[in-house]
Write a protein that holds these residues in place. Sequence first.
Motif, short mmCIF file in Angstrom:
data_model
loop_
_atom_site.label_atom_id
_atom_site.label_comp_id
_atom_site.label_asym_id
_atom_site.label_seq_id
_atom_site.Cartn_x
_atom_site.Cartn_y
_atom_site.Cartn_z
N GLY A 29 0.82 -1.21 0.00
CA GLY A 29 0.00 0.00 0.00
C GLY A 29 0.85 1.26 0.00
O GLY A 29 0.53 2.24 -0.69
N LEU A 30 1.95 1.24 0.77
CA LEU A 30 2.86 2.39 0.78
C LEU A 30 3.50 2.57 -0.60
O LEU A 30 3.60 3.71 -1.10
CB LEU A 30 3.94 2.17 1.83
CG LEU A 30 5.03 3.26 1.92
CD1 LEU A 30 4.42 4.59 2.32
CD2 LEU A 30 6.12 2.84 2.90
N ALA A 31 3.92 1.47 -1.23
CA ALA A 31 4.51 1.56 -2.57
C ALA A 31 3.52 2.11 -3.58
O ALA A 31 3.88 2.90 -4.46
CB ALA A 31 5.02 0.18 -3.00
N ASP A 32 2.27 1.69 -3.48
CA ASP A 32 1.25 2.19 -4.40
C ASP A 32 1.07 3.70 -4.25
O ASP A 32 0.96 4.43 -5.23
CB ASP A 32 -0.08 1.48 -4.14
CG ASP A 32 -1.16 1.90 -5.11
OD1 ASP A 32 -1.20 1.37 -6.23
OD2 ASP A 32 -1.96 2.80 -4.75
N ALA A 33 1.05 4.17 -2.99
CA ALA A 33 0.87 5.60 -2.75
C ALA A 33 2.09 6.40 -3.19
O ALA A 33 1.97 7.54 -3.66
CB ALA A 33 0.60 5.85 -1.27
N LEU A 34 3.28 5.81 -3.07
CA LEU A 34 4.51 6.55 -3.38
C LEU A 34 4.87 6.52 -4.86
O LEU A 34 5.40 7.52 -5.39
CB LEU A 34 5.68 5.99 -2.57
CG LEU A 34 5.65 6.21 -1.06
CD1 LEU A 34 6.83 5.52 -0.40
CD2 LEU A 34 5.66 7.70 -0.73
#
Length: 494
Positions: A29-34
């Motif tokens: 989820g963090l990778a998707d947002a970043l």
Amino acid sequence: MTSSAEPLAAPAASLSTWPKFAIAFALLGLADALFYDQPAGLSFAIFAAALVAASLLVNHASIDRPRMMLATFTLVVGLLPAIEDFTLLSVASVVLATLSAIALSTNPNARGLRLPLTAARQLLLIGPLRLIPDAIATIRAHDFTRLLLTWSIPLALGLVFVLLFAAANPVIEQWLDQLRPQSAVTNLNFGRPIFWFLMLSLIWPFIHLRWPQRTTTPSLPISLPIDALTEQATSVVAPILGPQTVVRSLLLFNLLFAIQTVLDGVYLWGHVVLPNGMTYATYAHRGAYPLIVTALLAAGFVIIAVRSQHEDEPRLIRPLVYLWVAQNLMLVVSSIQRVHIYVQTYLLTYWRIAAVIWMALVAVGLILIVIRIALDRPTAWLVRMNLMTLAAALYGCALVNFAGVIADYNVSHSREAGRSGATIDMQYLASLGPPALPALQRAMLLSHEPTLSGIYDRLREQQANDMANWRSWTFRGWRLQRYLDTHPFSHTPS
């Protein structure tokens, strides 16, 4: 994945696999947002720091405390270039620092130059391939998820075949359009799931660390026999393709292929009137290549599925496999018929001949798979027979005058010759070279196109130059020259 000389150390039992997957999905989820559809910069350093922190948190039981300080220093120094500017060099610095920090902290056997190399191999090369086997092993440990797994493989592959059939068959595409809302089609984004899968594959080995144990046994040779490599691959897929999964897959696939086979029988061979706005040429062209991809996927599944079964193989598998291969053969024959219909409408080209030859090779490959299963031959035998077939096909193609065949067919079946094909493509005819000269003579008698005279003179000059120099002499060129000498042709130069 790894040799017996270098076994993997079991991951520390600090957390079970399910919490590890939860943390991996949080990082996803963090990778998707970043990263997804976003410009890269400081986000790269932030994600690297979060990845290292999560990895050390999950695998805290295996942390080497004395080297933690050096690992922290290495990570900070490696992140500074990415904070300064996002370049190729700064990306390399962050990747190297991340690998080194995790290896320093959790792998006591990695020292010196071996440290980043081992980390790169285990975390970037081998590690991403462990996502699916680890997920399968976790799912199979529970009764309910094990039941879901036996249906997930058939349904997932069945969906792939349905999409390929929709790409190949406009009738099936119309059926699917009626089943799904238009908004869902327009909002569907195939890039994001692919991004999620790739990122999760990269994240997982950092969360579920498995380092090779040091051993004095000689390492495995780089080159392995074909059957040994197949056995390694089978050991990975065998937990996925259990007997129940294979039977359910074959039942579903046979049903899907039967629908496509019936539609081809009705429209392609029976010439039943197609739906409004659809021509036979369109129907034929749409399906030629996607159906060959479908047949190749089916062949791969058959090799893996039958390979993974042994004494406990259900009796139903082999009849279903034979039926499915037979339907795949019909699919290939239909693809050849599609190309034939398309050629009748739009004439012949090199690529269309190559497509038919490729389809024939696929058909032979499917027959060889059946022979291999029936005679219980090893995979090496199947590879050798396919290579021999390919070599024979290539050798035969080297003896065929394809340029002359294409030119003769296009002129004989053109609209100028009173046939139902397209008009002669003069530029393409000229690109075929001197072998097109006999067909070009007939084209000049059928058409009064002024450019034909110039093309004819240019090709005659090229042929004369080739025959004048012994270095460029060929038997095919000599036969062509003999034909031109014995069949004189005169025309008024342009």
